[in-house]
Design a protein around this motif. Structure first.
Motif, PDB file in Angstrom:
ATOM      1  N   SER A   1     -52.671-100.371 -55.453  1.00 25.07           N
ATOM      2  CA  SER A   1     -51.400-101.016 -55.820  1.00 25.07           C
ATOM      3  C   SER A   1     -51.406-101.402 -57.304  1.00 25.07           C
ATOM      4  O   SER A   1     -50.373-101.320 -57.969  1.00 25.07           O
ATOM      5  CB  SER A   1     -51.100-102.215 -54.921  1.00 25.07           C
ATOM      6  N   LEU A   2     -52.574-101.776 -57.835  1.00 19.01           N
ATOM      7  CA  LEU A   2     -52.658-102.043 -59.282  1.00 19.01           C
ATOM      8  C   LEU A   2     -52.389-100.764 -60.077  1.00 19.01           C
ATOM      9  O   LEU A   2     -51.700-100.792 -61.097  1.00 19.01           O
ATOM     10  CB  LEU A   2     -54.037-102.599 -59.656  1.00 19.01           C
ATOM     11  N   ALA A   3     -52.935 -99.645 -59.588  1.00 22.52           N
ATOM     12  CA  ALA A   3     -52.690 -98.358 -60.239  1.00 22.52           C
ATOM     13  C   ALA A   3     -51.206 -98.001 -60.172  1.00 22.52           C
ATOM     14  O   ALA A   3     -50.622 -97.496 -61.143  1.00 22.52           O
ATOM     15  CB  ALA A   3     -53.535 -97.257 -59.586  1.00 22.52           C
ATOM     16  N   GLN A   4     -50.591 -98.290 -59.033  1.00 23.00           N
ATOM     17  CA  GLN A   4     -49.174 -97.963 -58.853  1.00 23.00           C
ATOM     18  C   GLN A   4     -48.293 -98.763 -59.813  1.00 23.00           C
ATOM     19  O   GLN A   4     -47.309 -98.244 -60.338  1.00 23.00           O
ATOM     20  CB  GLN A   4     -48.761 -98.167 -57.396  1.00 23.00           C
ATOM     21  N   GLU A   5     -48.699-100.013 -60.067  1.00 25.47           N
ATOM     22  CA  GLU A   5     -47.938-100.811 -61.044  1.00 25.47           C
ATOM     23  C   GLU A   5     -47.972-100.165 -62.433  1.00 25.47           C
ATOM     24  O   GLU A   5     -47.081-100.374 -63.235  1.00 25.47           O
ATOM     25  CB  GLU A   5     -48.506-102.234 -61.135  1.00 25.47           C
ATOM     26  N   LYS A   6     -49.043 -99.411 -62.688  1.00 23.47           N
ATOM     27  CA  LYS A   6     -49.156 -98.720 -63.980  1.00 23.47           C
ATOM     28  C   LYS A   6     -48.558 -97.314 -63.938  1.00 23.47           C
ATOM     29  O   LYS A   6     -48.684 -96.566 -64.907  1.00 23.47           O
ATOM     30  CB  LYS A   6     -50.638 -98.635 -64.396  1.00 23.47           C
ATOM     31  N   GLY A   7     -47.976 -96.928 -62.805  1.00 24.70           N
ATOM     32  CA  GLY A   7     -47.294 -95.630 -62.733  1.00 24.70           C
ATOM     33  C   GLY A   7     -48.126 -94.496 -62.161  1.00 24.70           C
ATOM     34  O   GLY A   7     -47.783 -93.324 -62.338  1.00 24.70           O
ATOM     35  N   PHE A   8     -49.241 -94.847 -61.469  1.00 21.25           N
ATOM     36  CA  PHE A   8     -50.078 -93.824 -60.846  1.00 21.25           C
ATOM     37  C   PHE A   8     -49.982 -93.975 -59.328  1.00 21.25           C
ATOM     38  O   PHE A   8     -49.956 -95.075 -58.813  1.00 21.25           O
ATOM     39  CB  PHE A   8     -51.529 -93.975 -61.307  1.00 21.25           C
ATOM     40  N   GLN A   9     -49.962 -92.829 -58.615  1.00 18.61           N
ATOM     41  CA  GLN A   9     -49.827 -92.909 -57.154  1.00 18.61           C
ATOM     42  C   GLN A   9     -51.164 -93.145 -56.469  1.00 18.61           C
ATOM     43  O   GLN A   9     -51.224 -93.700 -55.390  1.00 18.61           O
ATOM     44  CB  GLN A   9     -49.223 -91.628 -56.573  1.00 18.61           C
ATOM     45  N   GLN A  10     -52.241 -92.679 -57.111  1.00 21.76           N
ATOM     46  CA  GLN A  10     -53.535 -92.700 -56.433  1.00 21.76           C
ATOM     47  C   GLN A  10     -54.632 -93.032 -57.437  1.00 21.76           C
ATOM     48  O   GLN A  10     -54.440 -92.927 -58.656  1.00 21.76           O
ATOM     49  CB  GLN A  10     -53.842 -91.330 -55.830  1.00 21.76           C
ATOM     50  N   VAL A  11     -55.792 -93.388 -56.886  1.00 28.08           N
ATOM     51  CA  VAL A  11     -56.987 -93.648 -57.686  1.00 28.08           C
ATOM     52  C   VAL A  11     -57.997 -92.545 -57.387  1.00 28.08           C
ATOM     53  O   VAL A  11     -58.166 -92.167 -56.228  1.00 28.08           O
ATOM     54  CB  VAL A  11     -57.583 -95.029 -57.326  1.00 28.08           C
ATOM     55  N   ILE A  12     -58.639 -92.000 -58.409  1.00 25.26           N
ATOM     56  CA  ILE A  12     -59.833 -91.181 -58.154  1.00 25.26           C
ATOM     57  C   ILE A  12     -61.023 -92.108 -58.305  1.00 25.26           C
ATOM     58  O   ILE A  12     -61.229 -92.725 -59.367  1.00 25.26           O
ATOM     59  CB  ILE A  12     -59.958 -89.981 -59.116  1.00 25.26           C
ATOM     60  N   TRP A  13     -61.765 -92.250 -57.211  1.00 21.69           N
ATOM     61  CA  TRP A  13     -62.906 -93.171 -57.204  1.00 21.69           C
ATOM     62  C   TRP A  13     -64.100 -92.564 -57.909  1.00 21.69           C
ATOM     63  O   TRP A  13     -64.310 -91.352 -57.882  1.00 21.69           O
ATOM     64  CB  TRP A  13     -63.262 -93.542 -55.752  1.00 21.69           C
ATOM     65  N   THR A  14     -64.860 -93.442 -58.530  1.00 22.90           N
ATOM     66  CA  THR A  14     -66.096 -93.049 -59.206  1.00 22.90           C
ATOM     67  C   THR A  14     -67.255 -93.732 -58.492  1.00 22.90           C
ATOM     68  O   THR A  14     -67.041 -94.614 -57.647  1.00 22.90           O
ATOM     69  CB  THR A  14     -66.028 -93.478 -60.679  1.00 22.90           C
ATOM     70  N   ASP A  15     -68.482 -93.339 -58.819  1.00 25.22           N
ATOM     71  CA  ASP A  15     -69.626 -93.951 -58.157  1.00 25.22           C
ATOM     72  C   ASP A  15     -69.688 -95.445 -58.495  1.00 25.22           C
ATOM     73  O   ASP A  15     -69.451 -95.851 -59.634  1.00 25.22           O
ATOM     74  CB  ASP A  15     -70.925 -93.261 -58.584  1.00 25.22           C
ATOM     75  N   ALA A  16     -70.002 -96.256 -57.492  1.00 25.14           N
ATOM     76  CA  ALA A  16     -69.957 -97.714 -57.647  1.00 25.14           C
ATOM     77  C   ALA A  16     -70.994 -98.233 -58.641  1.00 25.14           C
ATOM     78  O   ALA A  16     -70.788 -99.267 -59.277  1.00 25.14           O
ATOM     79  CB  ALA A  16     -70.170 -98.382 -56.284  1.00 25.14           C
ATOM     80  N   SER A  17     -72.100 -97.532 -58.799  1.00 32.60           N
ATOM     81  CA  SER A  17     -73.184 -98.040 -59.639  1.00 32.60           C
ATOM     82  C   SER A  17     -72.869 -97.903 -61.120  1.00 32.60           C
ATOM     83  O   SER A  17     -73.144 -98.809 -61.906  1.00 32.60           O
ATOM     84  CB  SER A  17     -74.490 -97.298 -59.346  1.00 32.60           C
ATOM     85  N   THR A  18     -72.304 -96.764 -61.521  1.00 25.64           N
ATOM     86  CA  THR A  18     -72.129 -96.517 -62.956  1.00 25.64           C
ATOM     87  C   THR A  18     -70.691 -96.169 -63.353  1.00 25.64           C
ATOM     88  O   THR A  18     -70.364 -96.178 -64.533  1.00 25.64           O
ATOM     89  CB  THR A  18     -73.036 -95.345 -63.414  1.00 25.64           C
ATOM     90  N   HIS A  19     -69.854 -95.859 -62.384  1.00 25.10           N
ATOM     91  CA  HIS A  19     -68.471 -95.426 -62.657  1.00 25.10           C
ATOM     92  C   HIS A  19     -68.419 -94.251 -63.642  1.00 25.10           C
ATOM     93  O   HIS A  19     -67.474 -94.139 -64.424  1.00 25.10           O
ATOM     94  CB  HIS A  19     -67.620 -96.596 -63.183  1.00 25.10           C
ATOM     95  N   THR A  20     -69.421 -93.400 -63.620  1.00 24.84           N
ATOM     96  CA  THR A  20     -69.426 -92.245 -64.532  1.00 24.84           C
ATOM     97  C   THR A  20     -69.182 -90.923 -63.808  1.00 24.84           C
ATOM     98  O   THR A  20     -68.871 -89.926 -64.462  1.00 24.84           O
ATOM     99  CB  THR A  20     -70.750 -92.145 -65.318  1.00 24.84           C
ATOM    100  N   TYR A  21     -69.348 -90.889 -62.485  1.00 22.65           N
ATOM    101  CA  TYR A  21     -69.149 -89.645 -61.729  1.00 22.65           C
ATOM    102  C   TYR A  21     -67.880 -89.709 -60.879  1.00 22.65           C
ATOM    103  O   TYR A  21     -67.607 -90.725 -60.230  1.00 22.65           O
ATOM    104  CB  TYR A  21     -70.351 -89.372 -60.814  1.00 22.65           C
ATOM    105  N   LEU A  22     -67.149 -88.618 -60.865  1.00 23.47           N
ATOM    106  CA  LEU A  22     -65.919 -88.524 -60.084  1.00 23.47           C
ATOM    107  C   LEU A  22     -66.263 -88.235 -58.617  1.00 23.47           C
ATOM    108  O   LEU A  22     -67.086 -87.367 -58.336  1.00 23.47           O
ATOM    109  CB  LEU A  22     -65.042 -87.406 -60.652  1.00 23.47           C
ATOM    110  N   GLU A  23     -65.609 -88.947 -57.688  1.00 21.48           N
ATOM    111  CA  GLU A  23     -65.954 -88.759 -56.273  1.00 21.48           C
ATOM    112  C   GLU A  23     -64.779 -88.220 -55.453  1.00 21.48           C
ATOM    113  O   GLU A  23     -64.640 -87.027 -55.307  1.00 21.48           O
ATOM    114  CB  GLU A  23     -66.522 -90.070 -55.728  1.00 21.48           C
ATOM    115  N   GLU A  24     -63.915 -89.078 -54.919  1.00 18.88           N
ATOM    116  CA  GLU A  24     -62.782 -88.585 -54.140  1.00 18.88           C
ATOM    117  C   GLU A  24     -61.603 -89.530 -54.321  1.00 18.88           C
ATOM    118  O   GLU A  24     -61.738 -90.575 -54.959  1.00 18.88           O
ATOM    119  CB  GLU A  24     -63.160 -88.431 -52.658  1.00 18.88           C
ATOM    120  N   ALA A  25     -60.459 -89.148 -53.760  1.00 20.58           N
ATOM    121  CA  ALA A  25     -59.257 -89.943 -54.007  1.00 20.58           C
ATOM    122  C   ALA A  25     -58.849 -90.820 -52.826  1.00 20.58           C
ATOM    123  O   ALA A  25     -57.754 -91.359 -52.826  1.00 20.58           O
ATOM    124  CB  ALA A  25     -58.106 -89.030 -54.409  1.00 20.58           C
TER     125      ALA A  25
END
Lengths: 355, 355
Positions: free
Chosen positions: A209-233
């Motif tokens: 919902s925070l992403a949607q307020e910025k005009g994005f429909q979805q989030v692509i999640w990254t790894d929780a430890s480093t947020h450097t790798y792309l995972e899934e949506a």
């Protein structure tokens, strides 16, 4: 189609809601068919499955699902070809996965014969709800919930397995814009991210919902430890096309082993498209976006089918991705739909006819 | 006690189940009182709250809580002193926390006046269920569930807030043995571990059941990235005593900000016991166990109260911890119970009398 009632008790609805539904204007997951499949787990055993009129059911306020999120689900679709034949797509994959999810949430496995007999009985009774035509389908939602009325924080002793059905078009009907996660996470190593566990989804609603307020429909999640790798949506696995190579993240205990995802990996091989299943750094995609080698991003999932992604943002840098007519997304979507709707050859045996 | 029905609609139960309950032999969370509190969120507003006879309620199979785990809860207790006065313990903490949990799961905040008026009305009607005597309490379970009948993966538009009440003794009645997590995780950085989100609990059931097969009642979770830092036990925060110093992990977005935990940190200060709130390595505790400086481990939570831990295992090394008569666990438990049951001075204003 014959109704096999060897293992399934059937109560046919006296009325149908079908005439009240506008099939050309469907809102995902809001309309349900006339029947549902219900099977209770009591005294250590799954009881006689029932197909009955779709209806609300009564639950104690202490039912464990309300307190501890002990619930798993699946998403599947039924398709009808122009001759009225009904098909499922790789349903064994969904059957296996709901039991894998259930195991991770300490829930009992559901028997394969009940799953298929229940599902097929349901589809025969609600056959009219499956509309032919590309892009039309009946979305099927098997799920299991913990029903035991006791709030101790431990696995329940009673469960309910259900399947409900909702006529559907694709989940997203236009290209989506996504935000790459920098702070929030979807799942942890050693957690339940690979499972279709109910709680995985609610956890994504607020950051989304925070992403949607910025005009994005979805989030692509990254790894929780480093947020450097792309995972899934969250509702889709994600594919990146750099020049003519397709890349998708490997499945893990954080990433759902999507049926559409694995079908695309196979179809890429069939079509002679190079597909790498490997870890993908956010920076790699940003660099490729900058130098023009990033040609496409798309999401893949049962509800979403294949959904082109037209832009992504990371650390306040926005990247637009031109959605071309000549895209892999379009090619894979058409190839998949042709198989699902019995239009093309099914060399891998993915179609499952409901007779 | 007067029933204030200014904001709350009240329907009194015609019968009581109280005579069927064996209060000397309670199984946690299985028996519920005669009434419950219910308030629905519809059209963007919390509707008139109701106190009504405890009963099962009807839900659509598509209710979002069954699919996406959009549910949060709290745990609180009511105590009765020997003069029949009824007290809550720091209830504002629970009220604030359920709304913090709700926000993280994209659910609407519940109004403070409804929370307290509902809770107090309920406690007045079910007053006989609160038994005096140390260790007796009425466990209170506020919770919020997403009720909207639509399975799109997004926050619901309708919710139900409820409070149900269950007479209780402490959750664990003997010292517990715990396994330190090496592989499975409870929560991720940037996730929902700090919230009392339903899905956090189901995710622990399977790893906990594996621990139980090995003879341990609970798991102490470690950080998901490295499994080197001790975090919490899922139903309890955890304290370690090395020589005469108490240590507990700092709260974070992975660790629940427990009311019992923060009360102990304050009581330690009051009692002149040194208490360090800092990250704790598993290795530090193992070393302390080996050299004899680890004197105690105990868990702290509303349901568990204070629960001594008599052994822990990590990487197949088992450490027994002698549970002494002269323990901090015992001291804190008695100090807390004395405040909760109106036996001792309440210098921090933690008691809240239900008049």
């Amino acid at each position: 189609m014959a109704i096999n009632t060897e293992n399934v008790s059937v109560e046919i609805s006296k009325t149908s809601k079908i005439d009240s539904v506008d099939f050309s204007n469907l809102n995902f997951g809001r309309e349900f068919t006339d029947h549902m499949f219900v099977c209770d787990f009591v005294d250590g055993e799954w009881q006689t499955p029932k197909v009955m009129p779709y209806q609300a059911m009564s639950y104690e306020p202490s039912a464990r699902v309300f307190h501890y999120g002990q619930a798993v689900f699946e998403g599947m679709k039924a398709y009808k070809d122009d001759n009225g034949k009904v098909f499922l797509f790789r349903p064994k994959q969904n059957f296996d996965r709901i039991n894998k999810s259930a195991q991770r949430l300490a829930m009992p496995a559901f028997p394969e014969n009940y799953f298929f007999e229940g599902l097929e009985t349901l589809l025969k009774l609600d056959n009219e709800w499956i509309k032919p035509g590309m892009g039309n389908s009946l979305y099927l939602r098997p799920f299991i919930i913990a029903t035991e009325p006791a709030i101790s924080a431990s696995p329940a002793n009673t469960y309910r397995f259900m399947i409900i059905c909702s006529p559907a078009k694709a989940y997203y009907n236009a290209p989506v814009r996504v935000l790459v996660a920098e702070e929030y996470s979807r799942s942890a190593d050693g957690g339940v991210g690979f499972a279709k566990a109910a709680g995985n989804y609610a956890a994504q609603f607020y950051p989304t919902s925070l992403a949607q307020e910025k005009g994005f429909q979805q989030v692509i999640w990254t790894d929780a430890s480093t947020h450097t790798y792309l995972e899934e949506a969250g509702t889709m696995n994600v594919f990146f096309r750099i020049n003519d190579t397709l890349i998708t993240a490997p499945t893990s205990d954080r990433i759902l082993d999507g049926v559409t995802r694995k079908s695309i990996v196979q179809l890429a091989e069939d079509l002679g498209i190079k597909c790498e299943v490997r870890k993908i750094k956010v920076d790699e995609i940003k660099t490729a976006a900058k130098d023009g080698s990033l040609k496409e991003i798309f999401g893949a999932g049962t509800a979403a089918v294949i959904s082109p992604i037209s832009a992504f943002e990371h650390k306040n840098e926005l990247f637009d991705i031109p959605v071309s007519e000549d895209s892999y997304a379009k090619l894979f979507k058409q190839t998949l739909l042709n198989i699902q709707h019995n239009v093309s050859e099914d060399k891998h045996g993915w179609r499952y006819e409901v007779k």
